[in-house]
Motif scaffolding. Structure first.
Motif, PDB file in Angstrom:
ATOM      1  N   MET A 236      51.006 -65.505 -57.773  1.00  0.00           N
ATOM      2  CA  MET A 236      49.599 -65.147 -57.565  1.00  0.00           C
ATOM      3  C   MET A 236      49.024 -65.819 -56.329  1.00  0.00           C
ATOM      4  O   MET A 236      49.199 -67.021 -56.121  1.00  0.00           O
ATOM      5  N   ASN A 237      48.327 -65.007 -55.512  1.00  0.00           N
ATOM      6  CA  ASN A 237      47.579 -65.506 -54.352  1.00  0.00           C
ATOM      7  C   ASN A 237      48.433 -66.352 -53.401  1.00  0.00           C
ATOM      8  O   ASN A 237      47.973 -67.348 -52.845  1.00  0.00           O
ATOM      9  N   CYS A 238      49.688 -65.948 -53.238  1.00  0.00           N
ATOM     10  CA  CYS A 238      50.602 -66.706 -52.375  1.00  0.00           C
ATOM     11  C   CYS A 238      50.216 -66.589 -50.904  1.00  0.00           C
ATOM     12  O   CYS A 238      49.691 -65.567 -50.475  1.00  0.00           O
TER      13      CYS A 238
ATOM     14  N   THR B 148      55.785 -60.960 -50.597  1.00  0.00           N
ATOM     15  CA  THR B 148      56.145 -61.777 -51.755  1.00  0.00           C
ATOM     16  C   THR B 148      55.556 -61.287 -53.074  1.00  0.00           C
ATOM     17  O   THR B 148      56.272 -61.168 -54.082  1.00  0.00           O
ATOM     18  N   GLN B 149      54.263 -60.998 -53.102  1.00  0.00           N
ATOM     19  CA  GLN B 149      53.637 -60.658 -54.377  1.00  0.00           C
ATOM     20  C   GLN B 149      54.048 -59.275 -54.871  1.00  0.00           C
ATOM     21  O   GLN B 149      54.366 -59.094 -56.052  1.00  0.00           O
TER      22      GLN B 149
ATOM     23  N   ASN C 186      56.211 -59.374 -58.219  1.00  0.00           N
ATOM     24  CA  ASN C 186      55.474 -58.905 -59.399  1.00  0.00           C
ATOM     25  C   ASN C 186      55.827 -57.473 -59.785  1.00  0.00           C
ATOM     26  O   ASN C 186      55.871 -57.145 -60.971  1.00  0.00           O
TER      27      ASN C 186
ATOM     28  N   TYR D 251      47.687 -59.607 -54.239  1.00  0.00           N
ATOM     29  CA  TYR D 251      47.842 -59.776 -55.685  1.00  0.00           C
ATOM     30  C   TYR D 251      47.295 -58.555 -56.407  1.00  0.00           C
ATOM     31  O   TYR D 251      47.937 -58.029 -57.340  1.00  0.00           O
TER      32      TYR D 251
ATOM     33  N   SER E 147      49.682 -55.669 -56.269  1.00  0.00           N
ATOM     34  CA  SER E 147      50.837 -55.835 -57.152  1.00  0.00           C
ATOM     35  C   SER E 147      50.464 -55.605 -58.611  1.00  0.00           C
ATOM     36  O   SER E 147      51.261 -55.077 -59.396  1.00  0.00           O
TER      37      SER E 147
END
Length: 310
Positions: free
Chosen positions: A107-109, A120-121, A125, A177, A180
């Motif tokens: 989350m929130n990367c 990433t997210q 996810n 996020y 995703s």
């Protein structure tokens, strides 16, 4: 059927229920909701297999529940090689599943990429679970269920099928996020349609606001902004649940809720949420069946793997 709500816990949901004979997979059992979801199912008799990126961390986290016999396999959702390796290991056992709970996530990367080059997210996810669940779906028994943990943060953004990796737009961790989490819901919508003929339902849910490791990249300012956007009210505050309360909806969806009521739907507080265009309920774009099919096709293209209809 018992009436549950925001303060319902996993033990409230499973009171008097024997899950002996059920075989359950839970992703992300090294912290927070994953541990509680796995614990609750195993404590009521289910055979639970968990997955985690870090086996040592998972072993430490589950040490106090060792008597429940929860097995953990390595699965890094940010690496499709790891996801496929985990799926192959499970398929090699030739044993069926009753429930798959796609719980793990980030989350929130800060902006970054998975091992396969995905943002990433979205990559972790959605795409990681997309491959894992689809590879294991043939082993779901009739009457089985797939439960996908999404979030009210899906309200922040629809999926962007033309720019899933933020190559054309500026990166915003909350937007990423949100994308995703919308993808999680759309995945459940199309998966439910595909599996319904086998008597299997898929559903997505918002667990609620819980202070777990998932929040490690979320500052207090970001948390406040998320609450305000989700409520459409600048003065809104996050309503925090305990971990057993947060995992309750996953457990309810997996073992208690009527399949015909939750298939292809979005759940909040152990209830089916209403589709709405405003800030209350689930956003209409997350339930567009054509959008769900388009995401499925784009996801297959990205992971370079096709999953025919059941």
């Amino acid at each position: 059927m018992a009436q549950f709500g925001a303060e319902t816990t996993t033990e409230d949901v499973l009171a008097g229920i024997d899950l002996t004979g059920k075989r359950v997979l839970v992703t992300g059992v090294s912290a927070g909701l994953g541990i509680e979801t796995a614990r609750a199912a195993a404590a009521h008799g289910a055979q639970v297999i968990g997955t985690a990126r870090d086996l040592g961390k998972a072993a430490t986290a589950l040490a106090e529940h060792s008597e429940l016999g929860i097995e953990v396999l390595e699965c890094d959702l940010a690496s499709l090689a790891s996801v496929r390796g985990c799926a192959d290991a499970l398929l090699g056992r030739d044993e069926a599943f009753d429930v798959i709970i796609a719980n793990a996530g980030v989350m929130n990367c800060p902006f970054g990429h998975t091992a396969d080059g995905f943002e990433t997210q979205f990559g972790t996810n959605h795409l990681g679970h997309f491959v894992l669940v689809n590879r294991l779906a043939p082993r779901l028994r009739p009457g089985g269920r797939v439960v996908i943990v999404s979030s009210s943060a899906h309200q922040f953004a629809d999926v962007d099928l033309d720019d899933p990796g933020f190559e054309k737009t500026d990166y915003d961790p909350m937007v990423a996020y949100g994308r995703s989490k919308t993808a999680n819901i759309l995945f459940a919508v199309e998966l439910d349609r595909r599996l319904r003929g086998r008597g299997i339902c898929a559903t997505a849910l918002h667990p609620g606001g819980i202070m777990t490791e998932l929040m490690r990249h979320t500052t207090p300012e970001m948390l406040q902004d998320m609450a305000a956007k989700a409520a459409g009210n600048a003065g809104a505050r996050v309503k925090v649940k305990t971990v057993p309360q947060g995992a309750a909806t996953s457990v309810w969806a997996a073992f208690v809720a009527p399949a015909e009521a939750i298939g292809g739907r979005y759940l909040v507080d152990c209830q089916v949420a209403e589709v709405a265009s405003g800030r209350e309920g689930v956003q209409a774009y997350a339930f567009d069946p054509e959008r769900a099919k388009a995401l499925w096709a784009r996801s297959e293209e990205m992971v370079r793997e096709r999953f025919p209809e059941a």
